[in-house]
Scaffold this motif. Structure first.
Motif, PDB file in Angstrom:
ATOM      1  N   LEU A 200      -1.566  16.245  -6.367  1.00 37.45           N
ATOM      2  CA  LEU A 200      -1.775  14.855  -6.789  1.00 37.45           C
ATOM      3  C   LEU A 200      -1.825  14.026  -5.522  1.00 37.45           C
ATOM      4  CD1 LEU A 200      -1.897  13.039  -9.400  1.00 37.45           C
ATOM      5  CD2 LEU A 200       0.477  12.463  -8.893  1.00 37.45           C
ATOM      6  N   ARG A 201      -2.958  13.341  -5.305  1.00 37.71           N
ATOM      7  CA  ARG A 201      -3.102  12.589  -4.058  1.00 37.71           C
ATOM      8  C   ARG A 201      -3.908  11.325  -4.302  1.00 37.71           C
ATOM      9  NH1 ARG A 201      -5.718  14.466   1.790  1.00 37.71           N
ATOM     10  NH2 ARG A 201      -4.551  12.933   3.007  1.00 37.71           N
ATOM     11  N   GLY A 202      -3.408  10.219  -3.772  1.00 38.34           N
ATOM     12  CA  GLY A 202      -4.135   8.967  -3.921  1.00 38.34           C
ATOM     13  C   GLY A 202      -3.375   7.813  -3.306  1.00 38.34           C
ATOM     14  N   PHE A 203      -3.828   6.605  -3.639  1.00 30.97           N
ATOM     15  CA  PHE A 203      -3.278   5.379  -3.062  1.00 30.97           C
ATOM     16  C   PHE A 203      -3.155   4.314  -4.144  1.00 30.97           C
ATOM     17  CE2 PHE A 203      -6.051   7.516  -0.044  1.00 30.97           C
ATOM     18  CZ  PHE A 203      -5.237   7.667   1.062  1.00 30.97           C
ATOM     19  N   GLN A 204      -2.178   3.438  -3.969  1.00 24.92           N
ATOM     20  CA  GLN A 204      -2.138   2.218  -4.768  1.00 24.92           C
ATOM     21  C   GLN A 204      -1.982   1.029  -3.831  1.00 24.92           C
ATOM     22  OE1 GLN A 204       0.865   0.496  -7.940  1.00 24.92           O
ATOM     23  NE2 GLN A 204      -0.705   1.719  -8.982  1.00 24.92           N
ATOM     24  N   LEU A 205      -2.896   0.070  -4.006  1.00 25.50           N
ATOM     25  CA  LEU A 205      -2.927  -1.149  -3.201  1.00 25.50           C
ATOM     26  C   LEU A 205      -2.656  -2.333  -4.119  1.00 25.50           C
ATOM     27  CD1 LEU A 205      -3.769  -2.558  -0.454  1.00 25.50           C
ATOM     28  CD2 LEU A 205      -6.100  -2.627  -1.408  1.00 25.50           C
TER      29      LEU A 205
ATOM     30  N   LEU B 100       0.862  -1.176   0.000  1.00 22.62           N
ATOM     31  CA  LEU B 100       0.000   0.000   0.000  1.00 22.62           C
ATOM     32  C   LEU B 100       0.897   1.223   0.000  1.00 22.62           C
ATOM     33  CD1 LEU B 100      -2.737   1.458   0.193  1.00 22.62           C
ATOM     34  CD2 LEU B 100      -2.539   1.289   2.696  1.00 22.62           C
ATOM     35  N   ASP B 101       0.746   2.057  -1.015  1.00 23.35           N
ATOM     36  CA  ASP B 101       1.475   3.315  -1.108  1.00 23.35           C
ATOM     37  C   ASP B 101       0.482   4.465  -1.075  1.00 23.35           C
ATOM     38  OD1 ASP B 101       3.986   2.192  -1.305  1.00 23.35           O
ATOM     39  OD2 ASP B 101       4.099   2.357  -3.487  1.00 23.35           O
ATOM     40  N   GLU B 102       0.863   5.541  -0.397  1.00 19.78           N
ATOM     41  CA  GLU B 102       0.115   6.787  -0.450  1.00 19.78           C
ATOM     42  C   GLU B 102       0.996   7.827  -1.123  1.00 19.78           C
ATOM     43  OE1 GLU B 102      -2.054  10.060   2.496  1.00 19.78           O
ATOM     44  OE2 GLU B 102      -0.548   8.691   3.309  1.00 19.78           O
ATOM     45  N   PHE B 103       0.461   8.503  -2.131  1.00 20.37           N
ATOM     46  CA  PHE B 103       1.191   9.609  -2.748  1.00 20.37           C
ATOM     47  C   PHE B 103       0.360  10.866  -2.546  1.00 20.37           C
ATOM     48  CE2 PHE B 103      -1.062   7.051  -5.884  1.00 20.37           C
ATOM     49  CZ  PHE B 103      -1.875   7.959  -6.552  1.00 20.37           C
ATOM     50  N   ALA B 104       1.014  11.917  -2.083  1.00 11.96           N
ATOM     51  CA  ALA B 104       0.303  13.153  -1.761  1.00 11.96           C
ATOM     52  C   ALA B 104       1.279  14.319  -1.788  1.00 11.96           C
ATOM     53  CB  ALA B 104      -0.355  13.052  -0.392  1.00 11.96           C
ATOM     54  N   SER B 105       1.119  15.199  -2.770  1.00 12.04           N
ATOM     55  CA  SER B 105       1.995  16.370  -2.849  1.00 12.04           C
ATOM     56  C   SER B 105       1.374  17.422  -3.751  1.00 12.04           C
ATOM     57  CB  SER B 105       3.374  15.980  -3.385  1.00 12.04           C
ATOM     58  OG  SER B 105       4.209  17.117  -3.471  1.00 12.04           O
ATOM     59  N   ASP B 106       1.631  18.687  -3.423  1.00 13.46           N
ATOM     60  CA  ASP B 106       1.261  19.773  -4.323  1.00 13.46           C
ATOM     61  C   ASP B 106       2.506  20.372  -4.982  1.00 13.46           C
ATOM     62  OD1 ASP B 106       2.378  21.086  -2.195  1.00 13.46           O
ATOM     63  OD2 ASP B 106       0.563  22.176  -1.614  1.00 13.46           O
TER      64      ASP B 106
ATOM     65  N   MET C  84      -7.774   7.513  -6.660  1.00  9.03           N
ATOM     66  CA  MET C  84      -7.327   8.889  -6.752  1.00  9.03           C
ATOM     67  C   MET C  84      -8.212   9.815  -5.930  1.00  9.03           C
ATOM     68  SD  MET C  84      -4.884  10.594  -8.251  1.00  9.03           S
ATOM     69  CE  MET C  84      -4.425   9.669  -9.715  1.00  9.03           C
ATOM     70  N   LEU C  85      -7.606  10.565  -5.021  1.00  6.47           N
ATOM     71  CA  LEU C  85      -8.342  11.552  -4.245  1.00  6.47           C
ATOM     72  C   LEU C  85      -8.330  12.915  -4.918  1.00  6.47           C
ATOM     73  CD1 LEU C  85      -7.215  10.834  -0.563  1.00  6.47           C
ATOM     74  CD2 LEU C  85      -9.293  10.064  -1.705  1.00  6.47           C
ATOM     75  N   ALA C  86      -7.214  13.261  -5.532  1.00 10.00           N
ATOM     76  CA  ALA C  86      -7.092  14.568  -6.186  1.00 10.00           C
ATOM     77  C   ALA C  86      -6.092  14.463  -7.328  1.00 10.00           C
ATOM     78  CB  ALA C  86      -6.631  15.632  -5.187  1.00 10.00           C
ATOM     79  N   GLY C  87      -6.364  15.170  -8.409  1.00 13.35           N
ATOM     80  CA  GLY C  87      -5.469  15.154  -9.553  1.00 13.35           C
ATOM     81  C   GLY C  87      -5.901  14.141 -10.592  1.00 13.35           C
TER      82      GLY C  87
END
Length: 284
Positions: free
Chosen positions: A115-120, A42-48, A71-74
Motif C-alpha cells: 500500500l503506497r501513496g500520499f495525502q495532501l 503531506l503524508d506518505e504511506f508506504a509499506s508491504d 495512490m501509487l499502489a494498492g
C-alpha cells in the motif's frame, strides 16, 4: 541572467502514526505550517507489511480544507456521511472538499501486498470554509500523462503543466488557490523546467532517487526529503541518477491558520464551533 528559485530549506519527513495506527512519513504538518501556505499537511504511506496499514482510517471528521489522496499502489475504500462510496486504486486520486464538514472513513481494500501513496491537505479561503462539501473519485485513466522532449514523464493531477514546449491541463482546477500537483519521473540525466506562476509557494517531495537543484553550490535532495523554494524565479530540476517526485505549488492565501486535529479554520472561536457542531451531530 535569469533568476532561479532559491532553495529555502531541505528537510526530511518524520515517522508518525495516524488513523487507527497506520504508520506513515509526515512530510508537512505541525508547527510552522504557515511556511507552506496554502498546504497544510503531506503524508506518505508506504509499506508491504499489512500490520502497518490494515487498521486504516476509521470514520473521522474534517472541516475547512480539501484532502487529496494519490495512490501509487494498492487500494483504499472511501465512505462518507453524504453517501459517497469510492474505491481508490493504483494511479487514482480522491479529491475531497470538506468545507463545512464531512465525516468519512478510508480503509485498505487489501490484506496483503504493498500500500503506497500520499495525502495532501489544501487549505480553503475563509469565504469557502463553510461552503458545500464535495467528493470526486478520479481513476488513473482520467488523469493526463505526458512525456517531455527530454524523456521526463509527468502525471498532471492538478493545475497546468507547461515547460515551454508542451502544455497540459490537469484533472482538477481550483481558482481559489491555483494548485499545481504533478508526479514527475526523471530518468538518469533527466532535466525538466516547469513554468510556475510568480508568487506561488513551490514544494518538491522526492520519494525515489535523488534530485539536483541549481545554485552555488548545487544542492541535492534525497528520497524522503521535502524541498521548499522561493516564491520568485524559474524552476530547473535535474537528476543524475533518476528521481521520482511530487511537485506541489499554489497561491498562498495569507490568512490566519488555526488548526485543531481535523479542523482548520481562521480563529479559535471557529474551531470551538466546529467541536461543538461535531459533538452535537450537526458538523455538516
Amino acid at each position: 541572467m535569469k533568476q532561479l528559485r532559491n532553495v529555502l530549506s531541505i528537510q526530511p519527513g518524520q515517522p508518525a502514526s495516524d488513523g487507527a495506527g497506520v504508520r506513515l512519513n509526515r512530510v508537512i504538518g505541525g508547527a510552522g505550517i504557515e511556511r507552506f501556505d496554502p498546504f497544510l499537511m503531506l503524508d506518505e504511506f508506504a509499506s508491504d507489511d499489512p500490520d502497518d496499514y490494515i487498521a486504516g482510517f476509521p470514520a473521522h471528521p474534517h472541516r475547512g480544507f480539501e484532502t487529496i489522496t494519490y495512490m501509487l499502489a494498492g487500494s483504499m475504500r472511501h465512505e462518507d456521511h453524504l453517501g459517497n462510496v469510492g474505491l481508490l486504486r493504483s494511479g487514482g486520486v480522491q479529491w475531497m472538499t470538506a468545507a463545512r464538514g464531512i465525516i468519512h472513513s478510508e480503509m485498505p481494500e487489501q490484506e496483503q501486498g504493498t500500500l503506497r501513496g500520499f495525502q495532501l491537505w489544501l487549505n480553503l479561503p475563509a469565504r469557502d470554509k463553510l461552503g458545500e462539501p464535495g467528493y470526486r473519485d478520479i481513476p488513473a485513466s482520467e488523469i493526463p500523462r505526458l512525456t517531455t522532449a527530454g524523456g521526463v514523464e509527468a502525471v498532471v493531477i492538478a493545475g497546468h503543466f507547461d515547460d515551454g514546449r508542451v502544455r497540459q491541463a490537469g484533472a482538477v482546477q481550483r481558482p481559489q488557490t491555483e494548485p499545481q500537483l504533478f508526479d514527475l519521473h526523471l530518468p538518469a540525466g533527466g532535466e525538466v523546467a516547469p513554468r510556475l506562476p510568480e508568487g506561488h509557494r513551490v514544494l518538491l517531495y522526492v520519494y525515489e532517487g535523488s534530485l539536483e537543484l541549481p545554485g552555488e553550490p548545487v544542492q541535492q535532495a534525497r528520497a524522503g526529503h521535502l524541498v521548499r523554494l522561493s516564491d520568485q524565479g524559474e524552476l530547473q530540476l535535474r537528476s543524475s541518477a533518476g528521481a521520482r517526485l511530487l511537485l506541489i505549488a499554489g497561491k498562498p492565501l495569507g490568512e490566519p491558520i488555526v488548526q485543531y486535529g481535523p479542523f482548520v479554520m481562521n480563529s479559535r472561536e471557529e474551531i470551538e464551533q466546529a467541536l461543538r457542531d461535531f459533538r452535537d451531530g450537526v458538523l455538516a
